[in-house]
Scaffold this active site. Sequence first.
Site, PDB file in Angstrom:
ATOM      1  CB  SER A 194      -0.963  -0.019   1.186  1.00  0.00           C
ATOM      2  OG  SER A 194      -1.969   0.957   1.027  1.00  0.00           O
ATOM      3  CG  ASP A 268     -10.025 -19.587 -14.441  1.00  0.00           C
ATOM      4  OD1 ASP A 268     -11.174 -20.072 -14.465  1.00  0.00           O
ATOM      5  OD2 ASP A 268      -9.352 -19.481 -13.399  1.00  0.00           O
ATOM      6  CG  ASP A 418      -6.256  -3.557  -3.467  1.00  0.00           C
ATOM      7  OD1 ASP A 418      -7.039  -2.869  -2.780  1.00  0.00           O
ATOM      8  OD2 ASP A 418      -5.022  -3.482  -3.367  1.00  0.00           O
ATOM      9  CG  HIS A 457      -5.324  -2.648   0.256  1.00  0.00           C
ATOM     10  ND1 HIS A 457      -4.718  -2.223  -0.901  1.00  0.00           N
ATOM     11  CD2 HIS A 457      -4.830  -1.855   1.256  1.00  0.00           C
ATOM     12  CE1 HIS A 457      -3.902  -1.213  -0.619  1.00  0.00           C
ATOM     13  NE2 HIS A 457      -3.952  -0.982   0.678  1.00  0.00           N
TER      14      HIS A 457
END
Length: 540
Positions: A194, A268, A418, A457
């Site tokens: 961060s 995917d 995030d 995050h």
Amino acid sequence: MRSAIAIATLASLALPSALGGSSSFAQEPAASARCDILSFASANVDGAAIRSVDVVTAGGFTPSSGPAAGFQDLPAFCRVSASTSSGKASLINFELWVPQRWNGKLVATGNGGYSNVPSFRDMAYALSQGYAAVGGDTGHQTPTPDDLLWGVDRPEQIADWGTRSIHAIVAPAKRIVAVLRNKAPARAYFYGCSTGGHQAYAQIQRYPKDLDGVIAGAPGNNRIRLNVGFLWQYLANHDRSGGSTPIVPASKLPMITRAIVAKCDALDGVADGIVDDPRSCEFDPAALTCASSDGPDCLTAAQVSAMKRMYEGARNPRTGEQIYPGWPKSSEALTTSSAGQPAAGWQQYWGGAEPARAAFWRHWIFADPKWDWWTFDFDRGVALADRKVGALIDQTDPNIGAFKSRGGKAIVYQGWQDPVTSALDTIAYYEKVRARQGSQRETDRFFRLFLVPGMGHCAGGPGATNFGNTASPSPIVDANHDLLAALDAWVERGVAPSRLIASRVVDGATVRTRPLCPYPQKAVYRGTGSTEDESSFACR
């Protein structure tokens, strides 16, 4: 436990010749590795004033401003508290932890948000692996850092927080370690996420000679535009007549995320509850339009419109230029609390009474305690911010050739889900670096980005998100499972991280492992074997 040192200051101790120069620092012969015979009460090393030295015995330890539960099973270490400066009006406090069994290397650690508390958790992580660890307060000492009043009419403090604080503490930390152990650190690394990622970028862009390698998680380096993004999201999801009541309530975010996962999870080739690459997801929020009246499992026309604006991200109304990208689909709500509200998600940054980081605009840019966010001009307001603080806080220069030339290595990681720093912006910076380098091969030589599906995050989320200290220190510390070990192997032995192994841990048990692949590669299922085992996937 720890014992305070109360020994008379020693008078004149020469620094090891490997560091060059000399110091008024003192050291008794044959005792350089023992902090219990040193007192730094009035000593000065490389511009740093030593305030205290403690001996911390092996076992549990709780820093004064660290996690309430403290840390368990730490090795014995010497704890040094000191301060330094990078200008006339600058003061940066820092702590240096040097383990009794030292591996000969140093790790500088980063900070979070606008906080002035070192990341003691990251310091403990590095210490437990034998590194000396240093962390600082970013250059301000206020008890209320988020109000940003500490930066009003104080450009030195803003520059320290935004650019210089890690640089300012690395040199004295190296010197202090050398005095304590009679040997300079052979390597110096950085670890942070961060704002810590932001600080890593400041180092490789502006101070390329300081460090041999950096780990930069979810870097908030594009700081002005990140704050523009927060403001855009708030305004996109609010109507002035409605005040602080959001158009899309937080309670609907988990429903939106579930719909996105249901549509795009298997793109995917593996249905695992995770959207591997949200850029490939063509989900349209209009698919959730309410058939009649509003309800908890649908979106009104106004809510559909608000969602589309947030996905699109901030744009300059005059030029049409993208200022900051929207946040990827499936980042709306990572987890759900028992009350049905998202515990981590977009509502953290637009769900309050005012936009996230309103204080940045109120105090640092407009200098107006009554600043009205409804009047913000996404053209002139951004330009004003660039002029006032851009040079002090933004770390967006892709010209990092000097870091590469000195042999530096960078590992960047970013969660796809995030809700704070957009993965799309992290990718955009990486692609600028690659364009500057001229090829994927040249970029891979020193700078690698790992995108983590299902991670929020810096840590957490429904994906395989544990790789070292991103969740908790991994029981396996090697170059495949641990970021710091991977960086050290790259710097020391030239073994580039071609595949990192991340795990998902539930109630202490590993339930899934997945490879993390250097961008632009992705983990692709081989077609055979368990989809919960990383060996069933290839990086392609």
